[in-house]
Design a protein around this motif. Structure first.
Motif, PDB file in Angstrom:
ATOM      1  N   UNK A   1       0.876  -1.335   0.000  1.00  0.00           N
ATOM      2  CA  UNK A   1      -0.149   0.065  -0.027  1.00  0.00           C
ATOM      3  C   UNK A   1       0.877   1.233  -0.064  1.00  0.00           C
ATOM      4  N   UNK A   2       2.003   1.111  -0.754  1.00  0.00           N
ATOM      5  CA  UNK A   2       2.939   2.711  -0.792  1.00  0.00           C
ATOM      6  C   UNK A   2       3.830   2.498   0.486  1.00  0.00           C
ATOM      7  N   UNK A   3       3.609   1.662   1.378  1.00  0.00           N
ATOM      8  CA  UNK A   3       4.578   1.977   2.580  1.00  0.00           C
ATOM      9  C   UNK A   3       5.605   0.811   2.576  1.00  0.00           C
ATOM     10  N   UNK A   4       6.698   1.027   2.751  1.00  0.00           N
ATOM     11  CA  UNK A   4       7.890   0.091   2.810  1.00  0.00           C
ATOM     12  C   UNK A   4       7.713  -0.984   4.004  1.00  0.00           C
ATOM     13  N   UNK A   5       7.458  -2.013   3.884  1.00  0.00           N
ATOM     14  CA  UNK A   5       7.346  -3.172   4.739  1.00  0.00           C
ATOM     15  C   UNK A   5       8.232  -4.362   4.832  1.00  0.00           C
ATOM     16  N   UNK A   6       8.160  -5.233   5.653  1.00  0.00           N
ATOM     17  CA  UNK A   6       8.689  -6.652   5.290  1.00  0.00           C
ATOM     18  C   UNK A   6       7.587  -7.642   5.461  1.00  0.00           C
ATOM     19  N   UNK A   7       7.532  -8.554   4.374  1.00  0.00           N
ATOM     20  CA  UNK A   7       6.793  -9.881   4.430  1.00  0.00           C
ATOM     21  C   UNK A   7       7.798 -10.708   4.194  1.00  0.00           C
ATOM     22  N   UNK A   8       7.926 -11.553   5.420  1.00  0.00           N
ATOM     23  CA  UNK A   8       8.982 -12.834   5.461  1.00  0.00           C
ATOM     24  C   UNK A   8       8.962 -13.766   4.329  1.00  0.00           C
ATOM     25  N   UNK A   9       7.781 -14.002   3.927  1.00  0.00           N
ATOM     26  CA  UNK A   9       7.700 -15.234   2.843  1.00  0.00           C
ATOM     27  C   UNK A   9       7.985 -14.439   1.558  1.00  0.00           C
ATOM     28  N   UNK A  10       7.709 -13.325   1.306  1.00  0.00           N
ATOM     29  CA  UNK A  10       8.006 -12.692   0.028  1.00  0.00           C
ATOM     30  C   UNK A  10       9.627 -12.709  -0.124  1.00  0.00           C
ATOM     31  N   UNK A  11      10.261 -12.396   0.966  1.00  0.00           N
ATOM     32  CA  UNK A  11      11.673 -12.417   1.125  1.00  0.00           C
ATOM     33  C   UNK A  11      12.182 -13.825   0.692  1.00  0.00           C
ATOM     34  N   UNK A  12      11.638 -14.750   1.441  1.00  0.00           N
ATOM     35  CA  UNK A  12      12.129 -16.267   1.228  1.00  0.00           C
ATOM     36  C   UNK A  12      11.815 -16.875   0.111  1.00  0.00           C
ATOM     37  N   UNK A  13      10.709 -16.172  -0.757  1.00  0.00           N
ATOM     38  CA  UNK A  13      10.524 -16.790  -2.276  1.00  0.00           C
ATOM     39  C   UNK A  13      11.503 -16.197  -3.097  1.00  0.00           C
ATOM     40  N   UNK A  14      11.738 -14.884  -2.947  1.00  0.00           N
ATOM     41  CA  UNK A  14      12.774 -14.351  -3.843  1.00  0.00           C
ATOM     42  C   UNK A  14      14.093 -15.106  -3.542  1.00  0.00           C
ATOM     43  N   UNK A  15      14.690 -15.311  -2.367  1.00  0.00           N
ATOM     44  CA  UNK A  15      15.716 -15.899  -2.218  1.00  0.00           C
ATOM     45  C   UNK A  15      15.748 -17.306  -2.775  1.00  0.00           C
ATOM     46  N   UNK A  16      14.786 -18.016  -2.754  1.00  0.00           N
ATOM     47  CA  UNK A  16      14.499 -19.538  -3.289  1.00  0.00           C
ATOM     48  C   UNK A  16      14.827 -19.339  -4.675  1.00  0.00           C
ATOM     49  N   UNK A  17      14.212 -18.284  -5.318  1.00  0.00           N
ATOM     50  CA  UNK A  17      14.495 -18.113  -6.974  1.00  0.00           C
ATOM     51  C   UNK A  17      15.761 -17.501  -7.157  1.00  0.00           C
TER      52      UNK A  17
END
Lengths: 279, 279
Positions: free
Chosen positions: B58-74
């Motif tokens: 929604x325009x604000x910087x945030x952390x979504x752990x699973x998003x980081x993890x899926x990019x790491x895995x890719x």
């Protein structure tokens, strides 16, 4: 019987790009492996309970064997009105779409209480028994760009998909008879289809699908001179094209056909599968 | 790295109505059985390649752990912009949607050449490892009204579906903490969820789903007084309602909530699953 109930279902068209045939003693596990495109141009079925089954296609009374078979299997009779903008007998899976749409709409109108997998299996079995399809129904139930990893219907018939959206153009050349490659060349289909699917699974992209489909069509002898000249014209314009299994139809992603100067129909990959429609 | 590439994906929201938990040593086979509604209100992910991963919601910087993890895995880094109209922490599977949307958009923008099953598995594993979801991803990938017959991701995670379309209303009561039933009552969930799924599979209709979900919520202690009063008001108006797993949200098919006088959000069952969007 409640004659007031009516239900509608939409089923996307399906162009098979490559396939191999797998027959068993059981129509539920008989089917095909392969890959294709489901299309936003599809089939709408409107169904009303009726004392006897009547099927119309584009307003004309007709017979679609698999539609009769699926209603028999559900122990129902109905008035079934099938509408489509797609050309008939051109490789778009109209029969499978009409059958799956009938199963979904009958389930809704007549409150049969079946699950989606059940309805897909009934429609697949009806198509196999009618001899009109081996893989369209499961692909049309899924939507997108289905890869049929295993033949047959749920709980078999494992699927994957190519994550792609694209416009799709197609050109149907009319109803000259196509070679009956299913009867004449089953071994060639199995070996070419297996090879093409293997190549696609190594890199499941739309580009690879088009290349694999074109190789497959070449290998099994579906590129008649008139189809080949169109496919090659699209390629000369920088596009990619192949032919539908089975029907005298060329399809191309994007504007492949119109860029090559053809007056083609335009649709797009349908992101979702078959579904009942709201009242 | 090609900084010009951008891709978008849409993932439907998912309200779980009933579930049971199944943990193994492998996050790909860990998951849940159960059933829920996927919703046209969902999550759009816009992804651009970037030297380091930045996630906005929604325009604000945030952390979504699973998003980081899926990019790491890719093995990718990207700027990920997540947009949704759904309330956060309210049981709509926003984390799963953001993660699956990231996988689909990264695959498209960065030409990873993975199949849909591969991307679903990566997103499911990331959700399980982050501890933020057990079944949303596979349901959101399918769309409609998914029944999760078996836990986990492809090639496991067998699905079926209820063939239904309907408007859906929902009302989120805000962020008071909900009882941590996953930690406190795992056995009660497993037995109530197994029973509710069995009842649903005997007749997979939307009515039966609502009844099974409401019984499940009662059984596992999710109907706090304020949620119960709303559910009962909907029932008194002739509708059916239940609560999202897990979040202080009541949902109802049709106009159940507004007919009972509540100012509810309106969406509908999403017939298709997650998909990349056209440019």
């Amino acid at each position: 019987m409640d004659y007031d109930r009516v239900a509608r279902a939409f089923v996307p068209g399906h162009v098979t790009g490559l396939f191999s045939i797998h027959r068993t003693d059981d129509p539920a596990t008989t089917g095909s492996r392969g890959a294709g495109l489901t299309l936003a141009d599809g089939v709408t079925v409107r169904l009303t309970p009726s004392e006897e089954t009547v099927v119309r296609l584009g307003g004309e009374r007709t017979a679609i064997d698999a539609v009769d078979l699926v209603l028999d299997a559900m122990d129902r009779t109905a008035f079934v009105d099938v509408q489509t903008d797609l050309p008939l007998g051109a490789g778009f899976g109209i029969s499978g779409a009409a059958t799956l749409g009938t199963a979904l709409a009958a389930n809704a109108a007549l409150e049969c209480g079946r699950s989606e997998n059940d309805l897909v299996r009934l429609a697949h079995v009806a198509e196999v028994e009618a001899g009109t399809g081996l893989g369209d129904v499961v692909a049309q139930a899924r939507g997108g760009v289905p890869i049929r990893l295993e033949p047959g219907a749920p709980p078999g018939g494992t699927l994957d998909g190519i994550p792609a959206v694209a416009d799709v153009e197609y050109l149907h050349l009319g109803d000259l008879s196509t070679p009956d490659i299913l009867a004449d060349r089953p071994d060639r289909i199995t070996s070419a289809g297996t090879e093409a699917l293997e190549a696609l699974r190594q890199r499941p992209t739309l580009d690879r699908f088009m290349a694999a489909s074109r190789s497959f069509a070449e290998e099994v002898g579906l590129l008649s001179d008139d189809l080949r000249s169109i496919v090659e014209a699209v390629e000369a314009s920088g596009g990619a094209a192949s032919v539908a299994m089975i029907g005298r139809t060329v399809f191309a992603p994007g504007k492949g056909l119109s860029d090559a100067g053809y007056d083609a129909e335009r649709t797009e990959i349908h992101p979702g599968g078959a579904s009942v429609l709201a009242d």
